[in-house]
Design a protein around this motif. Structure first.
Motif, PDB file in Angstrom:
ATOM      1  N   ALA A  88     -44.937 -17.786  -9.189  1.00  0.00           N
ATOM      2  CA  ALA A  88     -45.690 -18.779  -9.950  1.00  0.00           C
ATOM      3  C   ALA A  88     -44.915 -20.067 -10.110  1.00  0.00           C
ATOM      4  O   ALA A  88     -45.485 -21.156 -10.108  1.00  0.00           O
ATOM      5  CB  ALA A  88     -46.056 -18.217 -11.322  1.00  0.00           C
ATOM      6  N   LEU A  89     -43.591 -19.979 -10.219  1.00  0.00           N
ATOM      7  CA  LEU A  89     -42.783 -21.173 -10.471  1.00  0.00           C
ATOM      8  C   LEU A  89     -42.591 -22.033  -9.231  1.00  0.00           C
ATOM      9  O   LEU A  89     -42.520 -23.265  -9.338  1.00  0.00           O
ATOM     10  CB  LEU A  89     -41.424 -20.761 -11.037  1.00  0.00           C
ATOM     11  CG  LEU A  89     -41.459 -20.123 -12.435  1.00  0.00           C
ATOM     12  CD1 LEU A  89     -40.094 -19.597 -12.811  1.00  0.00           C
ATOM     13  CD2 LEU A  89     -41.956 -21.129 -13.462  1.00  0.00           C
ATOM     14  N   ALA A 147     -36.085 -21.524  -8.584  1.00  0.00           N
ATOM     15  CA  ALA A 147     -36.249 -20.893  -9.895  1.00  0.00           C
ATOM     16  C   ALA A 147     -35.385 -19.646  -9.969  1.00  0.00           C
ATOM     17  O   ALA A 147     -35.204 -18.941  -8.975  1.00  0.00           O
ATOM     18  CB  ALA A 147     -37.712 -20.552 -10.146  1.00  0.00           C
ATOM     19  N   ILE A 148     -34.849 -19.396 -11.170  1.00  0.00           N
ATOM     20  CA  ILE A 148     -34.032 -18.202 -11.414  1.00  0.00           C
ATOM     21  C   ILE A 148     -34.466 -17.599 -12.744  1.00  0.00           C
ATOM     22  O   ILE A 148     -34.699 -18.324 -13.720  1.00  0.00           O
ATOM     23  CB  ILE A 148     -32.527 -18.535 -11.491  1.00  0.00           C
ATOM     24  CG1 ILE A 148     -32.057 -19.312 -10.259  1.00  0.00           C
ATOM     25  CG2 ILE A 148     -31.701 -17.259 -11.642  1.00  0.00           C
ATOM     26  CD1 ILE A 148     -30.623 -19.769 -10.354  1.00  0.00           C
ATOM     27  N   LEU A 149     -34.563 -16.286 -12.785  1.00  0.00           N
ATOM     28  CA  LEU A 149     -34.767 -15.577 -14.036  1.00  0.00           C
ATOM     29  C   LEU A 149     -33.462 -14.854 -14.372  1.00  0.00           C
ATOM     30  O   LEU A 149     -33.022 -13.958 -13.647  1.00  0.00           O
ATOM     31  CB  LEU A 149     -35.910 -14.573 -13.926  1.00  0.00           C
ATOM     32  CG  LEU A 149     -36.109 -13.699 -15.169  1.00  0.00           C
ATOM     33  CD1 LEU A 149     -36.490 -14.546 -16.374  1.00  0.00           C
ATOM     34  CD2 LEU A 149     -37.126 -12.614 -14.935  1.00  0.00           C
ATOM     35  N   TYR A 206     -35.707 -17.471  -6.510  1.00  0.00           N
ATOM     36  CA  TYR A 206     -36.498 -17.864  -5.343  1.00  0.00           C
ATOM     37  C   TYR A 206     -36.187 -19.315  -5.006  1.00  0.00           C
ATOM     38  O   TYR A 206     -36.048 -20.162  -5.894  1.00  0.00           O
ATOM     39  CB  TYR A 206     -37.992 -17.727  -5.619  1.00  0.00           C
ATOM     40  CG  TYR A 206     -38.562 -16.347  -5.352  1.00  0.00           C
ATOM     41  CD1 TYR A 206     -37.750 -15.299  -4.945  1.00  0.00           C
ATOM     42  CD2 TYR A 206     -39.921 -16.093  -5.506  1.00  0.00           C
ATOM     43  CE1 TYR A 206     -38.265 -14.034  -4.704  1.00  0.00           C
ATOM     44  CE2 TYR A 206     -40.451 -14.837  -5.269  1.00  0.00           C
ATOM     45  CZ  TYR A 206     -39.616 -13.812  -4.870  1.00  0.00           C
ATOM     46  OH  TYR A 206     -40.126 -12.570  -4.632  1.00  0.00           O
ATOM     47  N   GLY A 207     -36.150 -19.621  -3.710  1.00  0.00           N
ATOM     48  CA  GLY A 207     -35.971 -21.001  -3.273  1.00  0.00           C
ATOM     49  C   GLY A 207     -35.078 -21.086  -2.056  1.00  0.00           C
ATOM     50  O   GLY A 207     -34.283 -20.187  -1.770  1.00  0.00           O
ATOM     51  N   TYR A 257     -34.559 -20.697 -15.361  1.00  0.00           N
ATOM     52  CA  TYR A 257     -33.965 -21.935 -14.820  1.00  0.00           C
ATOM     53  C   TYR A 257     -34.847 -22.445 -13.686  1.00  0.00           C
ATOM     54  O   TYR A 257     -35.274 -21.666 -12.829  1.00  0.00           O
ATOM     55  CB  TYR A 257     -32.563 -21.647 -14.297  1.00  0.00           C
ATOM     56  CG  TYR A 257     -32.010 -22.702 -13.359  1.00  0.00           C
ATOM     57  CD1 TYR A 257     -31.175 -23.710 -13.815  1.00  0.00           C
ATOM     58  CD2 TYR A 257     -32.344 -22.691 -12.000  1.00  0.00           C
ATOM     59  CE1 TYR A 257     -30.680 -24.675 -12.945  1.00  0.00           C
ATOM     60  CE2 TYR A 257     -31.846 -23.648 -11.127  1.00  0.00           C
ATOM     61  CZ  TYR A 257     -31.020 -24.636 -11.605  1.00  0.00           C
ATOM     62  OH  TYR A 257     -30.535 -25.589 -10.756  1.00  0.00           O
ATOM     63  N   VAL A 258     -35.167 -23.747 -13.691  1.00  0.00           N
ATOM     64  CA  VAL A 258     -35.895 -24.365 -12.581  1.00  0.00           C
ATOM     65  C   VAL A 258     -35.272 -25.715 -12.272  1.00  0.00           C
ATOM     66  O   VAL A 258     -34.682 -26.359 -13.154  1.00  0.00           O
ATOM     67  CB  VAL A 258     -37.405 -24.552 -12.891  1.00  0.00           C
ATOM     68  CG1 VAL A 258     -38.095 -23.216 -13.088  1.00  0.00           C
ATOM     69  CG2 VAL A 258     -37.624 -25.459 -14.090  1.00  0.00           C
TER      70      VAL A 258
END
Length: 828
Positions: A378-379, A390-392, A408-409, A512-513
């Motif tokens: 989604a991010l 993005a990081i969780l 992801y990225g 984090y984005v």
């Protein structure tokens, strides 16, 4: 220069007639010059033209064909110099009988006198203006009579009228053309909001009507204090093949600062004249474009040397065009602001809609791994929030650190663009999906081992966001002096957002984005949306944790239930021992009896005619009974044991054909018509082929036994996408169906309506299909027949109790386009 008075004045009607004709003025004046030359028996008659606001006379019309070479700039005659200049300056005729004597006290223009001796110059004027001078020259010295002077004076007045009328006509025509052009510019510039097209059209048209060699429009942005847009037109004539940019920018800045127009025709007009002249420019106009008291742009026009200078009339015309452009620029900017505001509102609405869809999907997904993947999707998705990376982070078990749970990225702008392109594709190949998965996890592979300490790294912005439970928008990177290679600080960008994930007052982690590869700044609006997203994500993580705890308890309970069930199966096996012995005894008796008869016939008979047929028939009966015996034993063994699946890639069409070969004789004997409709593309699944074959054997056997008086057996295979990706096998008979009062018990062990049945066939079918993660459904048509639908997944590992929930989620969130729930699939 002596001419007959009567002859001279007889020429007036002809001269007047020619002067008032509608042919080109140059042709009219050339005809007059020829008449004068003939009347005076002169060697040359030349008309010099004085342009408005000019101090020079230029050779214009002459009986000398070589006059063309004297029309350059260097052959101008300044007022007060030369014979023609002196006549125009004094506004009275000048007679020079001998040029050599005349040159003693007055400057001589060589190309004017050339090899002439006598020159008579009469000014071409009316009561107000001087339009030039007409020279009548002879190589021989001559005198001029009063009658000739009067004749030339009247001819000069007539020529002055002709020039005045021509100029008035030309000015009128030009004014009408200018008005029409301005009207056209006004209509065109108000028909579109594309500023570049407007400026290009207005500039191109203005360059044409002002006879400029080049023009430039510069639009000024007061917010950035820079020239926002520069449009050029013309600049095809040497030396003006392009704008003299350096001095052009100076002029534009001067007009912008002083808010007044410039008309530069001489050094006294502006200090910019010297630099312009050095670049081949003779005349320049610069006009401010003023809107609401502020300069929004500057229009500049140039003429190269060799042309007449710009006039104040031209300046007024350009000023009129600048007023039109001022309104247009203001309207375009208002339109842009309105469009930008509408776009921002659309983005906000889209984000809220996406947030709503994501929230619903997160609440319907309870597997942690899938949940994390959906959150990160989604991010970074183009249909989601469109961040670059993005990081969780999740708080470690000891509560002292933050560990990346998933990221992801891509690692570069190129990878980010490739990932966005692949995600936007409507039809993705297997190679595309593999590449997407690889690109998504590139960032995670880089940061997965970087644990951020919440205690020993107090200056870390991400740790601060978690400790203080507040969102942080970092715009200039962190201020950490030491950036160790094993620190996360070496991987994040200058501009990033961190939002804590808080559930029931307790921090569970952080999101984090950044937009490292899109150059889109992160704003307070991003913080607002991401905070709401983090709240929904926290609740989803809490639900997932509760579900996993419940699932573990359920798994423990299921294991205990399986053990109890296995015990019950063993107890049931003991109960059915007597029935099994009876069932085995009867076929064995038949086998023994026929075997004895077969031995007796073989020992007594020597002929192999009819006896051979009997032997074949006996053999067939033996095979049939032995097959039934094997089926009973195999079913009993399968139901009493827990057999492990041996999964292989299996061609279901081949399995169907193999099973049908075993029923060929029975089907023919009973007159059962077989219809096969197998998928042209052989459906392949991951399955245990022996067990699937047993499913098919039991279902075909039931259908064959149900159609005692013949009927129709139909078997079909086809690919399906719902409730999951797999293959459906349909087996249909016309055996009359199952009584409604017993249809609910057909999958219960040992339940049967046939005297010779064990009641294990359909329970075994149900067990095998369920263990493969598939479905079996019954379509019972009482009085007509029964249709079984067996649906097997491509991969049993993916067929779990959560498949339906994940399918609903994918239909509403993958791509973030559909926020509606789909209905429940078929019950398994």
């Amino acid at each position: 220069m002596t001419s007959d008075r009567t002859y001279l004045f007889s020429l007036f009607p002809r001269i007047i007639e020619i002067s008032n004709s509608n042919i080109a003025i140059e042709n009219r004046l050339a005809y007059v010059c020829n008449l004068v030359k003939k009347a005076f028996n002169a060697d040359c008659v030349c008309i010099y033209q004085l342009f408005p606001q000019s101090l020079y006379l230029i050779p214009w019309i002459s009986t000398d064909p070589d006059v063309e070479k004297f029309r350059g700039e260097e052959f101008r005659v300044k007022l007060g110099e030369g014979i023609a200049g002196l006549a125009a300056w004094k506004r009275k005729p000048v007679f020079v009988r001998d040029v050599k004597e005349f040159s003693r006290g007055v400057s001589i223009v060589p190309f004017e006198v050339r090899d002439f001796t006598t020159v008579y110059s009469v000014p071409i004027r009316d009561d107000v203006y001087v339009y030039g001078a007409m020279n009548v020259a002879s190589r021989e010295a001559r005198d001029i009579t009063p009658e000739e002077e009067e004749f030339l004076r009247v001819v000069a007045i007539e020529i002055a009228g002709t020039i005045r009328n021509a100029r008035l006509y030309e000015d009128s025509r030009k004014r009408v053309s200018e008005l029409l052009t301005i009207n056209e510019i006004s209509r065109t510039v108000t028909s579109t909001f594309r500023l570049g097209e407007i400026l290009s059209y207005a500039l191109r048209t203005t360059v044409r009507i002002t006879d400029s060699d080049g023009g430039v429009v510069r639009i000024y942005d007061p917010r950035s204090r820079k020239w926002e847009q520069v449009v050029t037109e013309g600049f095809t004539r040497s030396p003006l093949t392009e704008e003299p940019k350096r001095v052009g920018r100076k002029i534009a800045s001067f007009v912008l600062r002083e808010v007044k127009p410039l008309l530069i025709n001489a050094p006294a007009d502006s200090p910019f004249y010297a630099e312009l002249s050095a670049r081949g420019v003779s005349s320049t106009i610069a006009v401010p474009i003023v809107s609401k008291g502020k300069v929004v742009g500057v229009m500049t026009f140039y003429r190269a040397k060799g042309k007449d200078d710009f006039t104040h009339e031209t300046l007024n015309l350009v000023h009129t065009v600048s007023i039109l452009l001022a309104n247009v620029v203001e309207n375009v900017r208002m339109y842009r602001e309105a469009t930008e505001l509408a776009r921002e509102n659309e983005v906000k609405v889209a984000r809220l809609q996406t947030l709503y869809n994501v929230a619903r999907s997160l609440m319907s997904t309870i597997k942690t791994e899938r949940l994390l993947s959906l959150m990160l999707d989604a991010l970074i998705s183009p249909e989601g929030f469109r961040y670059s990376r993005a990081i969780l982070f999740l708080v470690t078990e000891d509560g002292k650190g933050l560990r990346p749970a998933l990221a992801y990225g891509g690692l570069s702008r190129k990878e980010a663009r490739e990932l966005e392109r692949l995600l936007k594709k409507k039809r993705k190949t297997d190679a595309d999906l593999e590449r997407i998965a690889s690109l998504r996890r590139r960032f995670f592979d880089l940061v997965r081992d970087h644990v951020i300490s919440l205690e020993s790294e107090p200056e870390c912005i991400i740790a601060s966001a978690v400790r203080d439970e507040r969102a942080i928008n970092c715009t200039r990177g962190c201020d950490r002096v030491l950036k160790r290679p094993d620190s996360f600080c070496v991987h994040h960008g200058e501009n990033f957002l961190v939002v804590p994930v808080v559930v029931k007052g307790k921090v569970k982690g952080a999101i984090y984005v950044d937009n490292e590869f899109s150059d889109r700044p992160l704003t307070d609006e991003d913080i607002h949306v991401l905070t709401m997203f983090a709240s929904e994500a926290g609740l989803a993580l809490e639900n997932s944790e509760l579900y996993e705890n419940l699932q573990r308890a359920l798994d423990d309970l299921k294991s205990a239930q399986d053990r109890v069930l296995q015990s019950e199966k063993l107890a049931a096996l003991g109960e059915m021992a007597a029935q099994l012995a009876h069932e085995i005894k009867n076929p064995l008796t038949v086998v023994g009896g026929f075997a004895s008869r077969l031995m007796r016939v073989l020992s007594e008979g020597n002929e192999w005619g009819e006896e051979r047929k009997k032997l074949l028939n006996y053999a067939w009966v033996i095979m049939k009974e032995v097959r039934r015996l094997e089926r009973i034993v195999n079913q009993t063994l399968y139901f009493s044991r827990e057999r492990k699946l041996e999964l292989k890639e299996t061609d279901l069409n081949s399995l169907v054909e193999e099973v049908l070969e075993m029923f060929t004789e029975e089907l023919e004997e009973k007159g059962i018509e077989l219809t096969l409709d197998l998928d042209a593309d052989p459906p392949r699944v991951l399955a245990d082929p022996d067990q699937v074959k047993q499913v098919l054997w039991n279902l075909v056997s039931n259908a064959e036994q149900a159609m005692t008086g013949g009927g129709k057996l139909t078997i079909r295979t086809e690919r399906v996408k719902e409730p999951f990706s797999g293959v459906e096998i349909v087996i249909s008979d016309t055996g009359g169906g199952i009584p409604p009062e017993v249809v609910g018990n057909i999958f219960n062990p040992f339940f049967t309506t046939r005297p010779s049945g064990t009641g294990l066939g359909l329970p075994i079918v149900h067990t095998i299909v369920t263990r493969h993660g598939g479905y079996i459904n019954l379509d019972n048509r009482v009085g007509e027949g029964v249709t079984f639908h067996v649906i097997l997944p491509d991969d049993p590992a993916l067929a779990s109790e959560e498949r339906e929930r994940e399918r609903i989620f994918r239909s509403g969130i993958d791509g973030f386009k559909n926020g509606e729930d789909s209905g429940e699939g078929q019950a398994r």
